[in-house]
Design a protein around this motif. Structure first.
Motif, PDB file in Angstrom:
ATOM      1  N   GLY A 144       3.917  -7.316 -16.550  1.00 59.54           N
ATOM      2  CA  GLY A 144       3.704  -6.004 -17.145  1.00 59.54           C
ATOM      3  C   GLY A 144       2.944  -5.064 -16.215  1.00 59.54           C
ATOM      4  N   THR A 145       2.301  -4.086 -16.820  1.00 64.25           N
ATOM      5  CA  THR A 145       1.693  -2.998 -16.045  1.00 64.25           C
ATOM      6  C   THR A 145       0.173  -3.060 -15.990  1.00 64.25           C
ATOM      7  OG1 THR A 145       1.719  -1.598 -18.013  1.00 64.25           O
ATOM      8  CG2 THR A 145       3.619  -1.441 -16.536  1.00 64.25           C
ATOM      9  N   ARG A 146      -0.412  -4.232 -16.236  1.00 63.18           N
ATOM     10  CA  ARG A 146      -1.879  -4.303 -16.173  1.00 63.18           C
ATOM     11  C   ARG A 146      -2.381  -4.041 -14.758  1.00 63.18           C
ATOM     12  NH1 ARG A 146      -2.775 -10.759 -17.149  1.00 63.18           N
ATOM     13  NH2 ARG A 146      -0.563 -10.818 -17.491  1.00 63.18           N
ATOM     14  N   CYS A 147      -1.512  -4.275 -13.753  1.00 61.57           N
ATOM     15  CA  CYS A 147      -1.819  -3.967 -12.356  1.00 61.57           C
ATOM     16  C   CYS A 147      -0.703  -3.104 -11.784  1.00 61.57           C
ATOM     17  CB  CYS A 147      -1.929  -5.242 -11.513  1.00 61.57           C
ATOM     18  SG  CYS A 147      -3.321  -6.306 -11.941  1.00 61.57           S
ATOM     19  N   THR A 148      -1.010  -2.376 -10.746  1.00 68.21           N
ATOM     20  CA  THR A 148       0.014  -1.652  -9.994  1.00 68.21           C
ATOM     21  C   THR A 148       0.787  -2.665  -9.163  1.00 68.21           C
ATOM     22  OG1 THR A 148      -1.377   0.307  -9.884  1.00 68.21           O
ATOM     23  CG2 THR A 148       0.374   0.126  -8.235  1.00 68.21           C
ATOM     24  N   HIS A 149       2.097  -2.505  -9.090  1.00 69.45           N
ATOM     25  CA  HIS A 149       2.933  -3.387  -8.279  1.00 69.45           C
ATOM     26  C   HIS A 149       3.359  -2.634  -7.024  1.00 69.45           C
ATOM     27  CE1 HIS A 149       3.333  -6.681 -11.201  1.00 69.45           C
ATOM     28  NE2 HIS A 149       3.146  -5.714 -12.085  1.00 69.45           N
ATOM     29  N   LEU A 150       3.247  -3.300  -5.888  1.00 65.93           N
ATOM     30  CA  LEU A 150       3.526  -2.677  -4.598  1.00 65.93           C
ATOM     31  C   LEU A 150       4.404  -3.602  -3.766  1.00 65.93           C
ATOM     32  CD1 LEU A 150       2.793  -0.425  -2.474  1.00 65.93           C
ATOM     33  CD2 LEU A 150       0.891  -1.910  -1.793  1.00 65.93           C
ATOM     34  N   VAL A 151       5.420  -3.034  -3.128  1.00 64.93           N
ATOM     35  CA  VAL A 151       6.270  -3.781  -2.197  1.00 64.93           C
ATOM     36  C   VAL A 151       5.931  -3.295  -0.791  1.00 64.93           C
ATOM     37  CG1 VAL A 151       8.636  -4.288  -1.472  1.00 64.93           C
ATOM     38  CG2 VAL A 151       8.104  -4.008  -3.908  1.00 64.93           C
ATOM     39  N   THR A 152       5.588  -4.239   0.091  1.00 71.75           N
ATOM     40  CA  THR A 152       5.150  -3.854   1.438  1.00 71.75           C
ATOM     41  C   THR A 152       6.256  -3.926   2.482  1.00 71.75           C
ATOM     42  OG1 THR A 152       4.502  -6.120   2.028  1.00 71.75           O
ATOM     43  CG2 THR A 152       2.830  -4.724   0.967  1.00 71.75           C
ATOM     44  N   GLY A 153       7.295  -4.705   2.232  1.00 68.04           N
ATOM     45  CA  GLY A 153       8.314  -4.950   3.246  1.00 68.04           C
ATOM     46  C   GLY A 153       8.016  -6.243   3.987  1.00 68.04           C
ATOM     47  N   LEU A 154       9.044  -6.799   4.603  1.00 66.53           N
ATOM     48  CA  LEU A 154       8.907  -8.081   5.302  1.00 66.53           C
ATOM     49  C   LEU A 154       8.227  -7.927   6.650  1.00 66.53           C
ATOM     50  CD1 LEU A 154      12.373  -9.748   4.618  1.00 66.53           C
ATOM     51  CD2 LEU A 154      10.152 -10.505   3.771  1.00 66.53           C
ATOM     52  N   GLY A 155       7.389  -8.887   6.993  1.00 66.97           N
ATOM     53  CA  GLY A 155       6.767  -8.938   8.308  1.00 66.97           C
ATOM     54  C   GLY A 155       5.426  -8.224   8.367  1.00 66.97           C
ATOM     55  N   MET A 156       4.656  -8.605   9.378  1.00 67.84           N
ATOM     56  CA  MET A 156       3.305  -8.051   9.515  1.00 67.84           C
ATOM     57  C   MET A 156       3.291  -6.553   9.775  1.00 67.84           C
ATOM     58  SD  MET A 156       0.979 -10.872  11.494  1.00 67.84           S
ATOM     59  CE  MET A 156       2.161 -11.230  12.794  1.00 67.84           C
ATOM     60  N   ASN A 157       4.191  -6.074  10.615  1.00 72.18           N
ATOM     61  CA  ASN A 157       4.159  -4.649  10.964  1.00 72.18           C
ATOM     62  C   ASN A 157       4.433  -3.762   9.763  1.00 72.18           C
ATOM     63  OD1 ASN A 157       3.545  -5.305  13.606  1.00 72.18           O
ATOM     64  ND2 ASN A 157       5.663  -5.171  14.314  1.00 72.18           N
ATOM     65  N   ARG A 158       5.493  -4.074   9.012  1.00 72.61           N
ATOM     66  CA  ARG A 158       5.799  -3.273   7.819  1.00 72.61           C
ATOM     67  C   ARG A 158       4.670  -3.376   6.795  1.00 72.61           C
ATOM     68  NH1 ARG A 158      11.345  -5.494   8.285  1.00 72.61           N
ATOM     69  NH2 ARG A 158      12.647  -3.829   9.107  1.00 72.61           N
ATOM     70  N   THR A 159       4.180  -4.588   6.596  1.00 72.66           N
ATOM     71  CA  THR A 159       3.131  -4.804   5.603  1.00 72.66           C
ATOM     72  C   THR A 159       1.857  -4.066   5.987  1.00 72.66           C
ATOM     73  OG1 THR A 159       4.025  -6.899   4.836  1.00 72.66           O
ATOM     74  CG2 THR A 159       1.656  -6.582   4.569  1.00 72.66           C
ATOM     75  N   ARG A 160       1.482  -4.165   7.241  1.00 72.71           N
ATOM     76  CA  ARG A 160       0.278  -3.474   7.700  1.00 72.71           C
ATOM     77  C   ARG A 160       0.416  -1.957   7.502  1.00 72.71           C
ATOM     78  NH1 ARG A 160      -0.437  -6.093  12.284  1.00 72.71           N
ATOM     79  NH2 ARG A 160      -2.221  -7.338  11.660  1.00 72.71           N
ATOM     80  N   ALA A 161       1.563  -1.402   7.871  1.00 70.06           N
ATOM     81  CA  ALA A 161       1.783   0.047   7.718  1.00 70.06           C
ATOM     82  C   ALA A 161       1.763   0.461   6.250  1.00 70.06           C
ATOM     83  CB  ALA A 161       3.108   0.439   8.371  1.00 70.06           C
ATOM     84  N   ALA A 162       2.416  -0.324   5.386  1.00 67.93           N
ATOM     85  CA  ALA A 162       2.458   0.009   3.959  1.00 67.93           C
ATOM     86  C   ALA A 162       1.063  -0.025   3.342  1.00 67.93           C
ATOM     87  CB  ALA A 162       3.388  -0.951   3.228  1.00 67.93           C
ATOM     88  N   LEU A 163       0.287  -1.032   3.696  1.00 69.61           N
ATOM     89  CA  LEU A 163      -1.057  -1.130   3.130  1.00 69.61           C
ATOM     90  C   LEU A 163      -2.000  -0.075   3.686  1.00 69.61           C
ATOM     91  CD1 LEU A 163      -1.755  -4.956   2.810  1.00 69.61           C
ATOM     92  CD2 LEU A 163      -1.334  -3.300   0.989  1.00 69.61           C
ATOM     93  N   GLU A 164      -1.893   0.211   4.970  1.00 70.50           N
ATOM     94  CA  GLU A 164      -2.726   1.290   5.541  1.00 70.50           C
ATOM     95  C   GLU A 164      -2.445   2.600   4.817  1.00 70.50           C
ATOM     96  OE1 GLU A 164      -5.236   1.247   7.439  1.00 70.50           O
ATOM     97  OE2 GLU A 164      -5.119  -0.561   8.672  1.00 70.50           O
TER      98      GLU A 164
END
Length: 196
Positions: free
Chosen positions: A22-42
């Motif tokens: 459900g929606t008790r937390c925000t859901h986020l998709v970062t993408g595969l791999g460290m580079n995509r994930t790092r960029a999405a989280l930054e």
């Protein structure tokens, strides 16, 4: 508790978790791999400061004692090339006091680890029980933004099952993970990072 974030690398992981949690937390998709994930989280953490970041999803088995569907909650995630990033110590202590098992290490790799001998070598050399392609970067970025973060994962493939097993059991494995996360998020809701 302020807002929490449940993040995954893949849309199909996030879709199942969103439906089940459900929606008790925000859901986020970062993408595969460290580079995509790092960029999405930054980008995400550059404008928001959630109370908790739970990075989750699927991981490959390294420890031969693990089987598909096991949920593993490493205390730290290490880069294959060296260097480790700890889960938030205050949050880990809080969870342990409430009976949550947090221990050992995971290793973040650049490419999937397929062969049995490669899995065993990583298990021996890095002391890691599971591997993925993002979690060490997640803990690094979260720490730099002062956001408490942890990264429990479900074993989605083993040396015996390979990619076919990953595909065949994907929904069942993420469903098992969602049950685990449901309990974990109920506990985390009581965590106050500013206490003490």
């Amino acid at each position: 508790m302020r807002d929490c974030v449940v993040a995954c690398a893949m849309k199909k992981e996030s879709k199942i978790l969103r439906e089940r949690l459900g929606t008790r937390c925000t859901h986020l998709v970062t993408g595969l791999g460290m580079n995509r994930t790092r960029a999405a989280l930054e980008s995400y953490l550059g404008t928001r400061s959630p109370s908790i970041l739970v990075f989750t999803g699927t991981a490959g088995q390294l420890d031969p004692g693990l089987k598909m569907g096991d949920v593993v909650f490493p205390e730290r995630w290490c880069l294959q090339t060296g260097g480790c990033f700890e889960s938030d110590p205050a949050l880990v202590a809080f969870l342990r006091e409430r009976g949550v098992r947090v221990s050992g290490a995971g290793v973040t790799v650049r490419i999937p680890v397929i062969k049995k001998q490669d899995r065993e070598r990583l298990h021996r050399s890095r002391g890691a029980s599971i591997c993925d392609m993002e979690s060490a970067a997640v803990l690094e970025v979260a720490r730099s933004h002062g956001v408490p973060a942890v990264a429990p994962k479900v074993v989605s493939d083993t040396a015996e099952t390979g990619i076919l097993g990953f595909r065949r059991e994907f929904e069942a494995n993420v469903a098992r993970l969602s049950q685990y996360l449901d309990g974990l998020l109920r506990i985390v809701a009581e965590f106050n990072p500013d206490a003490g």
